[in-house]
Scaffold this motif. Sequence first.
Motif, PDB file in Angstrom:
ATOM      1  N   ILE A  33      -1.675  16.733   0.258  1.00  7.45           N
ATOM      2  CA  ILE A  33      -0.299  17.222   0.368  1.00  7.45           C
ATOM      3  C   ILE A  33       0.490  16.317   1.298  1.00  7.45           C
ATOM      4  N   LEU A  34       1.725  16.027   0.919  1.00  6.86           N
ATOM      5  CA  LEU A  34       2.616  15.204   1.733  1.00  6.86           C
ATOM      6  C   LEU A  34       3.909  15.953   2.004  1.00  6.86           C
ATOM      7  N   ILE A  35       4.305  15.984   3.263  1.00  6.08           N
ATOM      8  CA  ILE A  35       5.665  16.394   3.617  1.00  6.08           C
ATOM      9  C   ILE A  35       6.444  15.098   3.790  1.00  6.08           C
ATOM     10  N   ALA A  36       7.381  14.860   2.884  1.00  4.96           N
ATOM     11  CA  ALA A  36       8.166  13.628   2.839  1.00  4.96           C
ATOM     12  C   ALA A  36       9.538  13.899   3.443  1.00  4.96           C
ATOM     13  N   ILE A  67       7.664   5.117   6.942  1.00  5.22           N
ATOM     14  CA  ILE A  67       7.478   4.215   5.808  1.00  5.22           C
ATOM     15  C   ILE A  67       8.819   3.569   5.497  1.00  5.22           C
ATOM     16  N   ILE A  68       8.834   2.252   5.472  1.00  4.91           N
ATOM     17  CA  ILE A  68      10.054   1.521   5.128  1.00  4.91           C
ATOM     18  C   ILE A  68      10.013   1.213   3.636  1.00  4.91           C
ATOM     19  N   LEU A  69      10.997   1.735   2.921  1.00  5.24           N
ATOM     20  CA  LEU A  69      11.109   1.520   1.478  1.00  5.24           C
ATOM     21  C   LEU A  69      12.114   0.407   1.199  1.00  5.24           C
ATOM     22  N   ALA A  70      11.889  -0.346   0.153  1.00  4.79           N
ATOM     23  CA  ALA A  70      12.813  -1.402  -0.267  1.00  4.79           C
ATOM     24  C   ALA A  70      13.934  -0.779  -1.092  1.00  4.79           C
ATOM     25  N   VAL A  71      14.777   0.001  -0.406  1.00  5.61           N
ATOM     26  CA  VAL A  71      15.902   0.704  -1.025  1.00  5.61           C
ATOM     27  C   VAL A  71      17.071   0.698  -0.043  1.00  5.61           C
ATOM     28  N   ILE A 116      20.966   8.103  -1.931  1.00  5.34           N
ATOM     29  CA  ILE A 116      19.875   9.034  -1.599  1.00  5.34           C
ATOM     30  C   ILE A 116      18.944   9.251  -2.798  1.00  5.34           C
ATOM     31  N   ALA A 117      19.478   9.267  -3.998  1.00  7.04           N
ATOM     32  CA  ALA A 117      18.613   9.454  -5.176  1.00  7.04           C
ATOM     33  C   ALA A 117      17.656   8.276  -5.355  1.00  7.04           C
ATOM     34  N   VAL A 118      18.103   7.075  -5.010  1.00  6.69           N
ATOM     35  CA  VAL A 118      17.244   5.891  -5.089  1.00  6.69           C
ATOM     36  C   VAL A 118      16.122   6.012  -4.062  1.00  6.69           C
ATOM     37  N   LYS A 119      16.461   6.486  -2.855  1.00  4.99           N
ATOM     38  CA  LYS A 119      15.442   6.674  -1.820  1.00  4.99           C
ATOM     39  C   LYS A 119      14.438   7.739  -2.243  1.00  4.99           C
ATOM     40  N   VAL A 120      14.916   8.839  -2.812  1.00  2.96           N
ATOM     41  CA  VAL A 120      14.007   9.911  -3.259  1.00  2.96           C
ATOM     42  C   VAL A 120      13.068   9.392  -4.348  1.00  2.96           C
ATOM     43  N   ARG A 121      13.584   8.588  -5.242  1.00  2.00           N
ATOM     44  CA  ARG A 121      12.726   7.982  -6.263  1.00  2.00           C
ATOM     45  C   ARG A 121      11.634   7.135  -5.598  1.00  2.00           C
ATOM     46  N   TYR A 135       5.978   6.305  -3.851  1.00  2.00           N
ATOM     47  CA  TYR A 135       4.994   6.164  -2.772  1.00  2.00           C
ATOM     48  C   TYR A 135       3.928   7.259  -2.879  1.00  2.00           C
ATOM     49  N   ALA A 136       4.375   8.501  -3.046  1.00  2.00           N
ATOM     50  CA  ALA A 136       3.434   9.630  -3.116  1.00  2.00           C
ATOM     51  C   ALA A 136       2.462   9.470  -4.284  1.00  2.00           C
ATOM     52  N   LEU A 137       2.966   9.066  -5.439  1.00  2.00           N
ATOM     53  CA  LEU A 137       2.098   8.867  -6.603  1.00  2.00           C
ATOM     54  C   LEU A 137       1.102   7.744  -6.366  1.00  2.00           C
TER      55      LEU A 137
END
Length: 134
Positions: free
Chosen positions: A3-6, A90-94, A101-106, A111-113
């Motif tokens: 389980i991940l709390i993101a 976690i630093i995302l390339a977004v 925000i939708a790009v970040k959520v994607r 990442y979770a998958l």
Amino acid sequence: MKILIAISSCRRDARNGYNDALRETWLKDIPVEYRFFIGDGTPTNDNEQAIAASQTGGDTNRGIDYAAKGKASVISAAAEPPLEPKDDEIILAVPDDYRHIAVKVRGIFQYALSHGFDYVFKCETDSYVVVERL
């Protein structure tokens, strides 16, 4: 079961202590993994006109103009210098602004998958979560 709390965050919130406030309160003794997700400001290849057009109107009850908030966040995020992440960030390339925000959520769910999480609870830095109730 993994389980991940993101927690969707940003460079500004990390510097202003928002992430620390969560670490010092409800995150300190939780029995599941959590991560803060912050964009590095990388531009998206998505249709920027479509993204901007999706943020029209507002919430008159709360006094929010989504188009203005989106424009202001792009300017503010562009001024933020890079961040040296802590172990739970976690630093995302977004992009790192409200408009994207939708790009970040994607990116969070990618990442979770890719890290084998079975369940994800996504929240923001202004959230207080009672983990036992999830």
